[in-house]
Scaffold this active site. Structure first.
Site, mmCIF file in Angstrom:
data_model
loop_
_atom_site.group_PDB
_atom_site.id
_atom_site.type_symbol
_atom_site.label_atom_id
_atom_site.label_comp_id
_atom_site.label_asym_id
_atom_site.label_seq_id
_atom_site.Cartn_x
_atom_site.Cartn_y
_atom_site.Cartn_z
ATOM 1 N N HIS A 1 0.789 -1.234 0.000
ATOM 2 C CA HIS A 1 0.000 0.000 0.000
ATOM 3 C C HIS A 1 0.814 1.273 0.000
ATOM 4 O O HIS A 1 0.342 2.316 -0.458
ATOM 5 C CB HIS A 1 -1.052 -0.036 1.096
ATOM 6 C CG HIS A 1 -2.261 -0.659 0.524
ATOM 7 N ND1 HIS A 1 -2.325 -2.007 0.348
ATOM 8 C CD2 HIS A 1 -3.352 -0.125 -0.051
ATOM 9 C CE1 HIS A 1 -3.448 -2.278 -0.279
ATOM 10 N NE2 HIS A 1 -4.090 -1.165 -0.534
ATOM 11 N N GLU B 1 -11.191 -10.886 -5.040
ATOM 12 C CA GLU B 1 -9.738 -10.765 -4.918
ATOM 13 C C GLU B 1 -9.110 -11.996 -4.277
ATOM 14 O O GLU B 1 -7.918 -12.021 -4.010
ATOM 15 C CB GLU B 1 -9.375 -9.498 -4.139
ATOM 16 C CG GLU B 1 -10.075 -9.336 -2.807
ATOM 17 C CD GLU B 1 -9.746 -8.003 -2.132
ATOM 18 O OE1 GLU B 1 -8.811 -7.302 -2.540
ATOM 19 O OE2 GLU B 1 -10.451 -7.678 -1.152
ATOM 20 N N ASP C 1 -4.727 -8.200 -4.876
ATOM 21 C CA ASP C 1 -4.775 -9.363 -3.991
ATOM 22 C C ASP C 1 -5.013 -10.642 -4.780
ATOM 23 O O ASP C 1 -4.523 -11.703 -4.402
ATOM 24 C CB ASP C 1 -5.856 -9.182 -2.919
ATOM 25 C CG ASP C 1 -5.328 -8.352 -1.753
ATOM 26 O OD1 ASP C 1 -4.202 -8.626 -1.313
ATOM 27 O OD2 ASP C 1 -6.027 -7.424 -1.321
ATOM 28 N N CYS D 1 -10.546 -2.722 -10.063
ATOM 29 C CA CYS D 1 -9.965 -1.567 -9.382
ATOM 30 C C CYS D 1 -8.562 -1.841 -8.829
ATOM 31 O O CYS D 1 -8.054 -1.080 -8.028
ATOM 32 C CB CYS D 1 -10.887 -1.058 -8.277
ATOM 33 S SG CYS D 1 -11.298 -2.323 -7.075
HETATM 34 C C1 PEP Z 1 -6.899 -5.139 -4.801
HETATM 35 O O1 PEP Z 1 -6.589 -6.022 -4.000
HETATM 36 O O2 PEP Z 1 -6.707 -5.222 -6.038
HETATM 37 C C2 PEP Z 1 -7.514 -3.893 -4.327
HETATM 38 C C3 PEP Z 1 -8.009 -3.010 -5.159
HETATM 39 O O3 PEP Z 1 -7.540 -3.698 -3.002
HETATM 40 P P1 PEP Z 1 -6.266 -3.279 -2.114
HETATM 41 O O4 PEP Z 1 -5.143 -2.945 -3.055
HETATM 42 O O5 PEP Z 1 -6.713 -2.126 -1.294
HETATM 43 O O6 PEP Z 1 -6.008 -4.500 -1.313
HETATM 44 MG MG MG Z 2 -7.318 -5.995 -1.935
#
Ligand code: PEP
Ligand code: MG
Length: 595
Positions: A198, A442, A466, A513
């Protein structure tokens, strides 16, 4: 002029762009430490907190040691020192003394560590021995590392960063990144961290060039050195000479010109050349990114990560606070839709207020996180659902549930949502319409069960970050396996394709996303796999739009077919590099030649 001191370090480029500025080295020492009394019944809990910080520190030291071992010869001492630090964390005078102080003086762990460091230092000083004096510094170094883990991020390490600085640190957590002000920070480089964690996602969202996994960073850079970060190539250049500086300044100016050109696309609708509409939305990490999201031309927020509400604070936000923040966001969007995801803590995204409850698992990415935590701690989930429901009265809102792995979970969440709505009604708060409730796809199991999940979901959002992590069993935040993290692996692509098809069969909306939504090389492929809605970091949206404007839908479909026919990941990468249009021309040429 040639600068004899110039040298280059190689890492992993995690956020593109070029930053040039003086180094601001994050000091691991000098952290302000609070002191408070622990009630008798909380002593065991405090000891547990201490041991959790010890485990985290040991883990971090092991990782730093591994990095040091891969440095060129001459750096062996660093690895030895780090090993010695690790030794000081088990059964040592430091640890025993701190445990004793917590038990007998009933003070918090941070204060106990500080007192014990002072006591050890005083006793070594009394012996008047240079060797022991140096060991006292080591004890302090270890103690301060522990304090940092205990405090997590209750203090802002970037508060005094001079404008234009390049941050140099061992590790930067997502909570750290949330505190960085892009007006002050030009970019950052770290020793630890992978490209899909992140911190990396936030850096991309903030437009901060960043490089991670730079082994010799802390030894190679001093505060105030001029540093260049090339976030695409993963280079960190320290004390560049005039020619190198000139080269990178020109590159930076070229990138600015390209970005400015793309801005003119802001109001152009994202249509393919054969007139097919694509929905482009923005992912939002922090409310302050909302202006960038609106300026990017996004038609809404496809993913609001609500973790920011819980970061950098010792307590949990109540319903009113959450509602107020969400209401303001919904209002600012002026009728554009927002998909609000419930809290996704756990794994690499830790929130201080949850303390050890979340971070304790041996495999945090597989442990109590996201909706698993929400359903175990229903008050947490209900508070958030109530805040979102109340915000939904102020504009179009959808509710998105992270880390769903079963139909039963979605049924439980829906039941809770209806119950929360009834409770709000009893409090005299009327919710005009219950917002659509969707699942993040995911986890591979969710993708494979997409047909069943579609029956209990109003929409899907595919989280390719994920999905890649769990399909390939690659920790997305670990730089040591970052080269194996591949969202274009045929297995991941098949799961995306299957999910999109299941959504179409059930006639529910599906978006993607994850980070590949913002990678223009992936645009044709994703459209060809059946996606018509993409949500991404706002700064990446204009380039994706430009890609769509040059593409016909049949071209995208043919490209996806070519990609899906490959069995070798390297071939897929080569095709993506070439792009859909060139790939189509290739096929045409081959046909002409009768090949
Ligand atoms: C993902 O896992 O692709 C996602 C959009 O969520 P995050 O990156 O916040 O885990
Ligand atoms: Mg995720």
């Amino acid at each position: 002029m040639k600068n004899e001191n110039e040298h280059k370090e190689q890492g992993i480029g995690i956020a593109p762009g070029i930053a040039i500025g003086p180094a601001f080295v994050i000091d691991q020492t000098g952290v302000p430490v609070p002191e408070y009394e622990i009630p008798a019944h909380q002593v065991e809990k405090e000891l547990k907190r201490l041991h959790s910080a010890i485990a985290k520190t040991q883990r971090q030291l092991s990782q730093l040691k591994q990095k040091a071992e891969s440095l060129p010869a001459g750096a062996e001492d660093i690895a030895l020192l780090l090993e010695a630090y690790k030794g000081m964390l088990s059964g040592s005078r430091l640890v025993r003394g701190v445990e004793e102080l917590i038990r007998t003086s009933r003070i918090n762990a941070e204060a106990a560590i500080q007192r014990q460091i002072a006591a050890i230092k005083a006793s070594f000083a009394a012996m008047d021995d240079a060797y022991l004096a140096a060991r006292a510094d080591d004890v302090k170094e270890v103690g301060v590392r522990l304090i940092r883990h205990l405090l997590q991020q209750h203090y802002n390490p970037f508060a005094d960063v001079p404008a234009g600085s390049v941050i140099i640190a061992e590790e930067i957590t997502p909570a750290d990144t949330a505190l960085m002000n892009p007006e002050h920070v030009a970019g950052f480089a770290t020793v630890l961290g992978g490209a899909e964690g992140h911190s990396a996602i936030m850096a991309r969202a903030l437009g901060l060039p960043a490089v991670s996994g730079v082994g010799g960073l802390m030894q190679g850079v001093k505060a105030g050195d001029t540093v260049i970060i090339d976030g695409r190539e993963g280079h960190v250049v320290i004390n560049p000479d005039a020619a190198t500086l000139h080269h990178y300044r020109q590159e930076a100016a070229k990138k600015d010109r390209e970005a400015n050109k793309l801005k003119s696309l802001r109001n152009v609708p994202p249509l393919t050349t054969d007139g097919k509409a694509v929905v482009l939305q923005a992912n939002l990490e922090l409310p302050r990114d909302i202006d960038a999201a609106l300026e990017s031309g996004a038609s809404g927020i496809g993913l609001l990560r609500t973790e920011f509400l819980f970061m950098n604070r010792p307590d949990l936000p109540d319903e009113d606070e959450q509602f107020e923040t969400l209401r303001k966001l919904v209002h600012k969007l002026g009728g554009k839709p927002v998909t609000i995801r419930t809290l996704d803590v756990g794994g690499e995204k830790l929130a201080t207020a949850f303390g050890d409850a979340v971070g304790e698992s041996v495999n945090p990415a597989l442990g109590l996180r996201a909706i698993r935590l929400g359903l175990k701690e229903p008050k947490l989930l209900d508070t958030q659902l109530a805040a979102i429901l109340r915000a939904s009265a102020h504009g179009p809102v959808r509710i998105l549930i992270p880390m769903v792995s079963s139909v039963a979970q979605m049924k439980q969440v829906r039941a809770r949502l209806l119950q929360v709505e009834r409770r709000l009604q009893r409090r005299g708060i009327k919710i005009p319409n219950i917002p659509p409730l969707g699942a993040m796809i995911e986890i591979p199991a969710a993708a494979l069960a997409a047909d069943a999940l579609a029956k209990v979901c109003d929409f899907f959002a595919i989280g390719s970050n994920d999905l890649t992590q769990y399909t390939l069993a690659i920790d997305r935040g670990d730089d040591r396996v970052a080269d194996l993290y591949d969202p274009f692996h045929p297995a991941v692509l098949r799961l995306i394709q299957f999910t999109a098809a299941a959504a179409w069969r059930a006639n529910i909306p599906v978006s993607l996303c994850g980070e590949i939504a913002g990678d223009r090389r992936a645009t044709a492929l994703l459209l060809g796999l059946g996606l018509r809605e993409l949500s991404m970091g706002p700064l990446r949206l204009p380039a994706v739009k430009q890609e769509i404007l040059q593409l016909a839908m049949p071209q995208a479909v043919a490209f996806a077919e070519t990609v899906m026919a490959q069995t070798d990941e390297a071939e897929i990468k080569a095709l993506l590099q070439k792009g859909a249009i060139a790939a189509e021309e290739n096929v045409r040429d081959k046909r002409k030649r009768g090949a």
